[in-house]
Write an enzyme that holds these catalytic residues in place. Sequence first.
Site, PDB file in Angstrom:
ATOM      1  N   ARG A 241      60.766 -44.838   7.971  1.00  0.00           N
ATOM      2  CA  ARG A 241      61.407 -45.665   6.944  1.00  0.00           C
ATOM      3  C   ARG A 241      62.905 -45.401   6.850  1.00  0.00           C
ATOM      4  NH1 ARG A 241      57.194 -43.829   2.409  1.00  0.00           N
ATOM      5  NH2 ARG A 241      56.007 -42.929   4.101  1.00  0.00           N
ATOM      6  N   GLU A 384      48.642 -30.868  -3.107  1.00  0.00           N
ATOM      7  CA  GLU A 384      48.276 -32.100  -3.812  1.00  0.00           C
ATOM      8  C   GLU A 384      46.768 -32.134  -4.035  1.00  0.00           C
ATOM      9  OE1 GLU A 384      50.342 -34.205  -0.590  1.00  0.00           O
ATOM     10  OE2 GLU A 384      51.274 -35.483  -2.089  1.00  0.00           O
TER      11      GLU A 384
HETATM   12  C1  LIG Z   1      54.626 -41.898  -0.801  1.00  0.00           C
HETATM   13  C2  LIG Z   1      54.612 -41.413   0.588  1.00  0.00           C
HETATM   14  O1  LIG Z   1      55.500 -41.714   1.336  1.00  0.00           O
HETATM   15  O2  LIG Z   1      53.592 -40.599   0.922  1.00  0.00           O
HETATM   16  P1  LIG Z   1      53.403 -39.812   2.313  1.00  0.00           P
HETATM   17  O3  LIG Z   1      54.577 -38.935   2.441  1.00  0.00           O
HETATM   18  O4  LIG Z   1      52.145 -39.014   2.130  1.00  0.00           O
HETATM   19  O5  LIG Z   1      53.331 -40.834   3.363  1.00  0.00           O
HETATM   20 MG   LIG Z   2      52.027 -36.550   2.128  1.00  0.00          MG
END
Ligand SMILES: CC(=O)OP(=O)(O)O
Ligand SMILES: [Mg+2]
Length: 409
Positions: A241, A384
Amino acid sequence: MAKTVLVINSGSSSIKYQLVDLESGEGLASGLVEKIGEPIDGHYKHEYNGEKHELEEPIHDHEQGLKRVLGFFEEYGPKLSDAGIVAVGHRVVQGGSLFPKPALVTDKTINQVKDLAVLAPLHNGPEAKGAEVMRALLPDVPQIFVFDSSFFFQLPKAASTYALNKEIADQYHIRRYGAHGTSHEFISSVVPEVIGKPAEGLKQIVLHIGNGASASAEISGKPVETSMGLTPLEGLVMGGRTGDIDPAVVFHLIRNAHMNVDELDALFNKRSGMMGMTGFGDLREVHRLVAEGNEDAKLALDVYVHRIVSYIGNYTYQMGGCDVITFTAGVGENDDIVRKMVCDKLAPFGVKLDEEKNATRSKEPRVISTPDSSVVIAVIPTNEELAIARKSAAIAEAGEDTYGNKFAK
Ligand SMILES: CC(=O)OP(=O)(O)O
Ligand SMILES: [Mg+2]
Ligand SMILES: Nc1ncnc2c1ncn2[C@@H]1O[C@H](COP(=O)(O)OP(=O)(O)O)[C@@H](O)[C@H]1O
């Protein structure tokens, strides 16, 4: 038999799972599916009874990964029907305005989670699917959604509001929801004990940097800022991203490259970040390229670190200071090169890394700065799964959630 919670944590490139013993908080069985959707082999690891089972194969999507995991439980144990499971906890990234608290999995909440997938395109879909698969498999066990965004529900308005036309923002529920909240909440709550300082008044920055990556700031444990926004696209540079980018790039590509919405979504969410700049989303591969002298990889790593440092500066000034910066998640916990690059840039402000401690591999929470560093630098493995297990067990025990959904066998 011990009471357990099975937790399914679907990330953008991974599934982590743990059968958590509620009394000890230990994972009785656990595993990891990683590199989902990468152009290289994916990796499975399933651990139970002191035995580790591993497998490498291309993993196209989360459903393929989860089905393989269920096969591991059947073949290598423990049998899920016989594991004392009192709840199944599902991580969901986006709860939007609907879910400030965890929710029971029902037909209705599954549909709401799917509807919210527009605000977390890489996550909510696979997460809802995971709940459907597990509900069919264990129909007598309550299943609970635990939302990443819930922790940031309490962000100050100045941090959660975009300077967008108010009418449009209100009509389309456009605000900054944040993500990775379960991790930011967990980490910021254990930091005071790890560094031996009182929670009251403590100014913290938490860097959750994995494939998805986000920063947050907390004062006295309450979130005051976070880098993810309406969706988990905003903020830091990530595996695939862009993170922050001028939105005018979108207009430019529509007008000049004639891209449509889906193409742009895939470009920004999957084909950018480290993947887009180097061909690999995984930092381990990027370091390998840097070691080979690859200039694109070197620049990508500089961009990655530059963005993290920008957020540290931003949050330090927003909070009027910073006592501690904590690294967590896949990169934060394992990547001493990135940690050193970040801390070196903070050296003019008196941040001093203990290089030996930084380079030492450990699964333990630890301080990696020197005693005279101006800011404490810590590394704390996120959990988590434990946080989700505890929240899920509380709802399973009550038999209902805060929205009036009840568990009916
Ligand atoms: C919100 C998110 O990007 O989660 P992850 O890092 O687990 O992909
Ligand atoms: Mg993660
Ligand atoms: N030993 C390591 N050294 C450097 N980076 C690592 C290491 N192990 C994992 N990572 C990084 O962590 C990322 C995965 O982090 P994780 O928090 O599990 O991601 P997510 O939950 O977002 O799928 C990998 O893509 C890789 O970049």
